[in-house]
Design a protein around this motif. Structure first.
Motif, short mmCIF file in Angstrom:
data_model
loop_
_atom_site.label_atom_id
_atom_site.label_comp_id
_atom_site.label_asym_id
_atom_site.label_seq_id
_atom_site.Cartn_x
_atom_site.Cartn_y
_atom_site.Cartn_z
N GLN A 1 55.61 14.62 36.34
CA GLN A 1 54.17 14.52 36.21
C GLN A 1 53.52 15.24 37.38
O GLN A 1 53.81 14.97 38.54
N VAL A 2 52.61 16.14 37.05
CA VAL A 2 51.90 16.88 38.08
C VAL A 2 50.90 15.96 38.79
O VAL A 2 50.22 15.17 38.15
N ARG A 3 50.84 16.09 40.09
CA ARG A 3 49.86 15.37 40.91
C ARG A 3 49.01 16.38 41.66
O ARG A 3 49.51 17.43 42.09
N ALA A 23 46.06 21.16 45.87
CA ALA A 23 47.49 21.43 45.83
C ALA A 23 48.15 20.57 44.77
O ALA A 23 47.91 19.36 44.69
N ALA A 24 48.98 21.20 43.98
CA ALA A 24 49.70 20.49 42.92
C ALA A 24 51.13 20.24 43.35
O ALA A 24 51.76 21.09 43.98
N SER A 25 51.62 19.08 43.03
CA SER A 25 53.01 18.74 43.32
C SER A 25 53.60 17.99 42.14
O SER A 25 52.88 17.57 41.24
N GLY A 26 54.91 17.85 42.17
CA GLY A 26 55.56 17.13 41.09
C GLY A 26 55.92 17.99 39.91
O GLY A 26 56.37 17.49 38.89
N GLY A 31 51.92 25.85 33.18
CA GLY A 31 51.51 25.53 31.81
C GLY A 31 50.16 24.84 31.73
O GLY A 31 49.83 24.27 30.70
N TYR A 32 49.41 24.91 32.82
CA TYR A 32 48.16 24.18 32.88
C TYR A 32 46.98 25.10 33.18
O TYR A 32 47.10 26.07 33.93
N ILE A 33 45.86 24.74 32.63
CA ILE A 33 44.59 25.28 33.05
C ILE A 33 44.08 24.36 34.16
O ILE A 33 44.09 23.13 34.00
N LEU A 34 43.65 24.93 35.25
CA LEU A 34 43.17 24.15 36.39
C LEU A 34 41.66 24.25 36.49
O LEU A 34 41.08 25.30 36.23
N GLY A 35 41.05 23.14 36.86
CA GLY A 35 39.60 23.14 36.90
C GLY A 35 39.03 22.29 38.02
O GLY A 35 39.75 21.55 38.69
N TRP A 36 37.74 22.43 38.20
CA TRP A 36 36.98 21.63 39.15
C TRP A 36 35.83 20.95 38.41
O TRP A 36 35.15 21.57 37.59
N ALA A 100 46.83 20.79 29.94
CA ALA A 100 47.87 21.65 29.39
C ALA A 100 47.27 22.58 28.34
O ALA A 100 46.31 22.22 27.65
N TYR A 101 47.83 23.75 28.23
CA TYR A 101 47.38 24.69 27.20
C TYR A 101 47.53 24.02 25.83
O TYR A 101 48.52 23.36 25.55
N GLY A 102 46.54 24.20 25.01
CA GLY A 102 46.55 23.61 23.68
C GLY A 102 45.85 22.27 23.62
O GLY A 102 45.64 21.74 22.52
N TYR A 103 45.50 21.73 24.77
CA TYR A 103 44.79 20.46 24.82
C TYR A 103 43.36 20.71 25.29
O TYR A 103 43.11 21.55 26.15
N SER A 104 42.44 19.95 24.73
CA SER A 104 41.03 20.17 25.06
C SER A 104 40.56 19.34 26.23
O SER A 104 39.52 19.64 26.83
N SER A 105 41.31 18.31 26.58
CA SER A 105 40.86 17.41 27.65
C SER A 105 41.72 17.56 28.90
O SER A 105 42.93 17.74 28.82
N PHE A 106 41.06 17.44 30.04
CA PHE A 106 41.77 17.39 31.31
C PHE A 106 42.34 15.99 31.47
O PHE A 106 41.60 15.00 31.35
N ASP A 107 43.63 15.88 31.72
CA ASP A 107 44.24 14.56 31.80
C ASP A 107 44.98 14.31 33.09
O ASP A 107 45.59 13.26 33.27
N VAL A 108 44.94 15.25 34.01
CA VAL A 108 45.51 15.05 35.33
C VAL A 108 44.38 15.27 36.34
O VAL A 108 43.72 16.30 36.31
#
Length: 119
Positions: A1-3, A23-26, A31-36, A100-108
């Motif tokens: 799991q990404v943190r 910073a991402a760890s884990g 495979g992710y779109i990153l956002g603020w 994650a790509y293909g998902y519409s919601s940010f979940d991390v």
């Protein structure tokens, strides 16, 4: 799991600049779109910007207005938000997030970092 862990928040005078880092760890964020996002006192959380692995970006034009720049370093698993010409309306807790790509919601989500702009 990404943190995700944000840094770089603080207090700045109106017209100044801040640079937020996340910073991402884990795991890799390839495979992710990153956002603020940000949440001001008494307001709902709002989208600020996002960036794809390829570097493609999207901004919230109402909140950014050409003042913010999002970037990522895929090798270092980091994403940054350069904020210039800050004003009091930018005062908020800023959150780094991933979807994650293909998902519409940010979940991390990161824990958030406070940005306070004084006049």
């Amino acid at each position: 799991q990404v943190r995700l862990v944000e840094s770089g928040g603080g207090m700045v005078q109106a017209g100044g600049s801040l640079r937020l880092s996340c910073a991402a760890s884990g795991g890799t964020v390839s495979g992710y779109i990153l956002g603020w996002f940000r949440q001001a006192p008494g307001k709902e959380r709002e989208f600020v910007a996002e960036i794809r692995w390829s570097g493609g970006v999207q901004y919230n034009p109402d909140s950014v207005k050409g003042r913010f720049t999002i970037s990522r370093d895929n090798a270092k698993n980091t994403v940054t938000l350069q904020m210039n010409s800050l004003n009091r309306e930018d005062t908020a807790v800023y959150y780094c997030a991933a979807r994650a790509y293909g998902y519409s919601s940010f979940d991390v989500w990161g824990q958030g970092t406070q940005v306070t702009v004084s006049s």
